[in-house]
Structures are given as C-alpha cells and as structure tokens.
Design a protein around this motif. Structure first.
Motif, PDB file in Angstrom:
ATOM      1  N   LEU A 158     -54.375  -8.896 -24.536  1.00 18.12           N
ATOM      2  CA  LEU A 158     -54.914  -8.065 -23.412  1.00 18.12           C
ATOM      3  C   LEU A 158     -53.915  -7.703 -22.601  1.00 18.12           C
ATOM      4  N   VAL A 159     -54.072  -6.528 -22.083  1.00 18.77           N
ATOM      5  CA  VAL A 159     -53.147  -6.223 -20.862  1.00 18.77           C
ATOM      6  C   VAL A 159     -53.902  -6.025 -19.380  1.00 18.77           C
ATOM      7  N   LEU A 160     -53.187  -6.545 -18.567  1.00 22.05           N
ATOM      8  CA  LEU A 160     -53.643  -6.411 -17.171  1.00 22.05           C
ATOM      9  C   LEU A 160     -52.500  -5.915 -16.453  1.00 22.05           C
ATOM     10  N   GLU A 161     -52.732  -4.736 -15.860  1.00 20.88           N
ATOM     11  CA  GLU A 161     -51.965  -3.945 -14.859  1.00 20.88           C
ATOM     12  C   GLU A 161     -51.865  -4.507 -13.649  1.00 20.88           C
ATOM     13  N   ASP A 162     -50.845  -5.035 -13.112  1.00 26.10           N
ATOM     14  CA  ASP A 162     -50.712  -5.310 -11.824  1.00 26.10           C
ATOM     15  C   ASP A 162     -50.050  -4.327 -10.893  1.00 26.10           C
ATOM     16  N   GLY A 163     -51.173  -3.446 -10.404  1.00 26.29           N
ATOM     17  CA  GLY A 163     -50.683  -2.392  -9.683  1.00 26.29           C
ATOM     18  C   GLY A 163     -50.747  -2.364  -8.078  1.00 26.29           C
ATOM     19  N   ALA A 164     -50.385  -3.543  -7.710  1.00 22.46           N
ATOM     20  CA  ALA A 164     -50.352  -4.042  -6.231  1.00 22.46           C
ATOM     21  C   ALA A 164     -49.260  -3.069  -5.500  1.00 22.46           C
ATOM     22  N   GLN A 165     -48.317  -2.760  -6.220  1.00 21.51           N
ATOM     23  CA  GLN A 165     -47.289  -1.695  -5.607  1.00 21.51           C
ATOM     24  C   GLN A 165     -47.343  -0.565  -6.350  1.00 21.51           C
ATOM     25  N   GLY A 166     -48.091  -0.354  -7.385  1.00 23.63           N
ATOM     26  CA  GLY A 166     -47.951   0.943  -8.149  1.00 23.63           C
ATOM     27  C   GLY A 166     -49.037   2.141  -7.942  1.00 23.63           C
ATOM     28  N   PHE A 167     -49.892   1.687  -7.206  1.00 26.91           N
ATOM     29  CA  PHE A 167     -51.138   2.621  -6.702  1.00 26.91           C
ATOM     30  C   PHE A 167     -50.616   3.850  -6.180  1.00 26.91           C
ATOM     31  N   GLY A 168     -51.185   4.995  -6.956  1.00 27.28           N
ATOM     32  CA  GLY A 168     -50.500   6.323  -6.671  1.00 27.28           C
ATOM     33  C   GLY A 168     -49.466   6.720  -7.571  1.00 27.28           C
ATOM     34  N   GLY A 169     -48.818   5.945  -8.345  1.00 27.68           N
ATOM     35  CA  GLY A 169     -47.742   6.351  -9.185  1.00 27.68           C
ATOM     36  C   GLY A 169     -48.669   6.917 -10.561  1.00 27.68           C
ATOM     37  N   SER A 170     -47.775   7.386 -11.547  1.00 25.12           N
ATOM     38  CA  SER A 170     -48.484   7.862 -12.827  1.00 25.12           C
ATOM     39  C   SER A 170     -47.372   8.183 -13.968  1.00 25.12           C
ATOM     40  N   ILE A 171     -47.978   8.374 -14.935  1.00 19.24           N
ATOM     41  CA  ILE A 171     -47.098   8.361 -16.228  1.00 19.24           C
ATOM     42  C   ILE A 171     -47.801   9.674 -16.789  1.00 19.24           C
ATOM     43  N   ASP A 172     -47.230  10.871 -16.859  1.00 21.48           N
ATOM     44  CA  ASP A 172     -47.590  11.973 -17.540  1.00 21.48           C
ATOM     45  C   ASP A 172     -49.040  12.411 -17.176  1.00 21.48           C
ATOM     46  N   GLY A 173     -49.257  12.299 -15.768  1.00 19.83           N
ATOM     47  CA  GLY A 173     -50.418  12.706 -15.234  1.00 19.83           C
ATOM     48  C   GLY A 173     -51.522  11.420 -15.166  1.00 19.83           C
ATOM     49  N   LYS A 174     -51.344  10.436 -16.002  1.00 19.73           N
ATOM     50  CA  LYS A 174     -52.163   9.372 -15.888  1.00 19.73           C
ATOM     51  C   LYS A 174     -51.939   8.411 -14.703  1.00 19.73           C
ATOM     52  N   ARG A 175     -52.979   8.099 -14.066  1.00 19.16           N
ATOM     53  CA  ARG A 175     -52.618   7.364 -12.847  1.00 19.16           C
ATOM     54  C   ARG A 175     -52.585   5.850 -12.973  1.00 19.16           C
ATOM     55  N   ALA A 176     -51.646   5.234 -12.237  1.00 20.40           N
ATOM     56  CA  ALA A 176     -51.554   3.751 -12.092  1.00 20.40           C
ATOM     57  C   ALA A 176     -52.998   3.232 -11.738  1.00 20.40           C
ATOM     58  N   CYS A 177     -53.297   1.972 -12.395  1.00 19.46           N
ATOM     59  CA  CYS A 177     -54.553   1.378 -12.077  1.00 19.46           C
ATOM     60  C   CYS A 177     -55.439   1.710 -13.348  1.00 19.46           C
ATOM     61  N   SER A 178     -55.072   2.804 -14.147  1.00 18.57           N
ATOM     62  CA  SER A 178     -55.887   2.865 -15.177  1.00 18.57           C
ATOM     63  C   SER A 178     -55.259   2.780 -16.661  1.00 18.57           C
ATOM     64  N   PHE A 179     -54.317   1.755 -16.598  1.00 19.61           N
ATOM     65  CA  PHE A 179     -53.624   1.382 -17.894  1.00 19.61           C
ATOM     66  C   PHE A 179     -54.164   0.034 -18.291  1.00 19.61           C
ATOM     67  N   GLY A 180     -54.037  -0.360 -19.617  1.00 14.00           N
ATOM     68  CA  GLY A 180     -54.545  -1.595 -20.116  1.00 14.00           C
ATOM     69  C   GLY A 180     -56.044  -1.762 -20.245  1.00 14.00           C
ATOM     70  N   ASP A 181     -56.322  -3.018 -20.358  1.00 14.49           N
ATOM     71  CA  ASP A 181     -57.870  -3.375 -20.503  1.00 14.49           C
ATOM     72  C   ASP A 181     -58.509  -3.616 -19.196  1.00 14.49           C
ATOM     73  N   ALA A 182     -57.588  -4.066 -17.950  1.00 11.40           N
ATOM     74  CA  ALA A 182     -58.056  -3.987 -16.627  1.00 11.40           C
ATOM     75  C   ALA A 182     -56.744  -3.786 -15.845  1.00 11.40           C
ATOM     76  N   ALA A 183     -56.939  -3.338 -14.577  1.00  8.54           N
ATOM     77  CA  ALA A 183     -55.948  -3.337 -13.830  1.00  8.54           C
ATOM     78  C   ALA A 183     -56.415  -3.801 -12.186  1.00  8.54           C
ATOM     79  N   THR A 184     -55.299  -4.139 -11.601  1.00 10.05           N
ATOM     80  CA  THR A 184     -55.661  -4.651  -9.986  1.00 10.05           C
ATOM     81  C   THR A 184     -54.809  -3.922  -9.085  1.00 10.05           C
ATOM     82  N   THR A 185     -55.223  -3.870  -7.790  1.00 14.83           N
ATOM     83  CA  THR A 185     -54.373  -3.507  -6.728  1.00 14.83           C
ATOM     84  C   THR A 185     -54.588  -4.342  -5.625  1.00 14.83           C
ATOM     85  N   SER A 186     -53.832  -4.006  -4.615  1.00 15.77           N
ATOM     86  CA  SER A 186     -53.883  -4.815  -3.449  1.00 15.77           C
ATOM     87  C   SER A 186     -54.049  -3.823  -2.054  1.00 15.77           C
TER      88      SER A 186
END
Length: 375
Positions: A158-186
C-alpha cells in the motif's frame, strides 16, 4: 523579515477571515459545523481525490490510515530517513516497524532504488511483513510516484502519501495528495495551506476506507456518536479552522502557489552560481513549503546561518538529525553506510525565507548576504 509571513497573509485577507470566524461564533457550531463539510468538498475538488476526511492534525491523519489498514506488530513500513519525526512515529504508534530508506540527494525525497533494495532485504530476512510505503513530499516537491507506484504494485504494498509539505505540488498536472491508496496533509500554520492552529486531512478514492475513517476519527462511531462499533480516537477539525481554511484555500488556488514559484525563480536566478539550489524535475511543480539550499559542509552551513542571523534574516535547518539516529528508535538496528546521503544533508542544508508574500527586494537582501559570505 519573516520566514513564513502569516501576518501579511492575514492583513491581505483580514476581512474575509474575520467574517468567516465571526460567522462560526455567531452560529455557535464549533464542532462539526457546515464549514467542515464544505471545506472537505473544496479540498476534494482541488486535489482530485474522491473523498476528503478532515481530522485534528497531520500526524493523526497518518495514524488513522494505518489504523484503518490494520497495520500492526510484525508489519514493516518503508519511509524516508530524511523527514520530520511524525512520519516514523505513527508507524511505531500502531506497533509496526519503520524501515528507514536513504533519499535522493537532488530531490530530498525517498530514493526509489534504495527503497526496492530495502523491501527485498526485509523480505529475505523474513522477520517482518512488508505492508506500506510512506513517501514524503519534502519541502513542497512530490516524491517520485511513477516509480514508487510501480514498486508498490510489484511487491503488493500500500502507498500512503505524506503530503504535509507537498500540498499544492503536482506531477504532470496531477496534484499532490491524490497519489497512492491514500494521502494526508497537515494544516499546521507554517504549512503551504495552514490554519490558525492544528488540523489535518486524509484523501482517498476508496469508498470503504473513507467510511471506516469517518468512524475511527469519532470514537469508532456507528450510526451515531453514541453507537460505538470499534475502538477509535477523537480527531476532529474545529469548525473555526475549517472556516479559516476555506478563505486560505481560495487564495492558495488563486495565486499563492504561483507566487511562491515566482519567488523561487528569483532565488534561482541570483543563487544558481553561488550555492546548490533546489532541483525540480521536469513535469513537477513544487509548492515550496521551504526553499532549501545546500552548502559544502556543516561548518560552512552553520557559519552562513550565523551571518544571516546577524543581518536579521531568519533561516532554518530541516533536519539536524536523521530518523535512524533519533533516540526514540534506538531499539532498531541500522547500518550507517545505508544513509550516506541523509547524513550529508543533515549537515549541509539550509532553508531560506519563503512564502507567497516575499518581495523581490527581500530576496535581493537575502541573496546579497549569501553572495558576500560565499565570495
């Protein structure tokens, strides 16, 4: 000069923020008010995740997902060695074992080749069962999810993205906190999207996971909060924080990510031939939670930080100690040679003032001191 200027941000949006807070106070819906649900819908729209579940803070967001997945003693969870303590803390909190992995020197994020090596080594040893990868989007830059997801699929993790610092970033237009099976932010105040206190959120496309998380975050509730069908925790986002974050999310989407990247370009132009500047891979966008440079060694880094301090310019070192050297993890056995990059970074990184409201003149002021020091 502010390291992250929350004061100017407030003055810019004072009327909207004050009105949002006053509305909550007037309605007296301090817990579970409409603003919480509205924010969750707005966050889902922004990230592209089907479900957003807000909670008390970013650390509990990670813990809740691990609880929902049933991660426990005997399980191995892989995460970068160069990160904030909470990413490893939550693994131990649920009884599992954190396996720290060295990072890529250029991006600061988990090294995917070393990640696969660590998974294979753990499988061969046979003492722990590999279950989860927690990549961290450090300093605003999303981790290498194209490769991480391939590895996860290969080894059924399973992949759990820790996007506490990454919110607002992206890869090829796909935004952070949308990768893996779940993601989180702070929503800690200093994060890219920060409130005026603690707060966090979980993102997932998994309907069953979302339903379980809604239960776990409110004492394991069933049909209502007095029908408790499992052991959970008390982890809710306050309505006032949700109201503030609604205003801030609008500003974040409208201009703040663009503005921090503009500030980063100003830094890059002035420092590219002076120190080692942040590396952003092609197709990636960073939300620049921090603008982090590298110096030659610890002495040079510390001396530069002292010089900046003399000029009343704030700076920070993230992080002075790698995860594998934290006293809380002293029961775990590690080979020091496995963390060459992290050990180097802890001695050489320095984060400079960075926020959407930093003027070009202030960037000039910071860079002038650095250039004079390095000459």
């Amino acid at each position: 000069m502010e390291f992250r200027d929350l004061k100017t941000q407030y003055q810019t949006y004072k009327d909207e923020i004050d009105t949002a807070i006053q509305k909550v106070i007037s309605n007296a819906n301090f817990i579970g008010g409409n603003e919480v649900k509205e924010l969750e819908l707005q966050l889902s729209k922004y990230t592209g995740a089907k479900h957003t579940i807000t909670c008390a803070n970013g650390t509990e967001a990670l813990s809740l997902v691990l609880m929902a997945w049933g991660i426990k003693e005997g399980d191995a969870v892989f995460l970068p060695d160069f990160t904030f303590f909470s990413t490893g803390e939550v693994v131990s909190f649920v009884g599992a074992t954190p396996i720290f992995v060295d990072v890529d020197r250029n991006t600061f994020n988990i090294d995917t080749k070393k990640l696969e090596q660590a998974i294979i080594k753990t499988m061969e040893e046979g003492k722990l069962s590999p279950k989860v990868i927690i990549p961290v989007d450090l300093f605003g830059l999303p981790a290498n999810y194209p490769e991480i997801l391939k590895i996860a699929q290969k080894y059924n993790l399973l992949v759990l993205e820790d996007g506490a610092q990454g919110f607002g970033g992206s890869i090829d237009g796909k935004r952070a906190c949308s990768f893996g099976d779940a993601a989180t932010t702070s929503f800690f105040p200093a994060k890219p999207l920060g409130g005026y206190g603690d707060g966090g959120a979980i993102f997932t496309d998994d309907d069953n996971l979302a339903e379980l998380l809604q239960s776990l975050k409110v004492h394991g509730k069933g049909s209502n909060k007095y029908d408790n069908v499992r052991i959970g925790v008390n982890s809710r986002l306050d309505t006032i924080q949700a109201a503030i974050l609604q205003v801030k999310l609008k500003a974040f989407d409208k201009h703040e990510v663009t503005d921090v990247n503009r500030v980063a370009s100003h830094y890059n132009e002035r420092l590219k031939d002076v120190v080692e500047i942040p590396y952003i891979p092609e197709g990636y966008v960073s939300s620049f939670a921090q603008y982090t440079i590298k110096l030659k060694n610890k002495t040079e880094r510390d001396n530069l930080q002292n010089k900046l301090k003399e000029e009343n310019i704030p700076s920070m070192v993230y992080y002075v100690k790698p995860m594998h050297k934290q006293e809380a993890f002293e029961n775990l056995e590690y080979i020091e040679e496995d963390f060459i990059v992290t050990n180097e970074l802890c001695d050489t990184v320095l984060s400079l003032p960075m926020h959407p409201y930093l003027s070009e003149a202030e960037v000039d002021q910071v860079c002038k001191v650095i250039k004079e020091f390095m000459s």
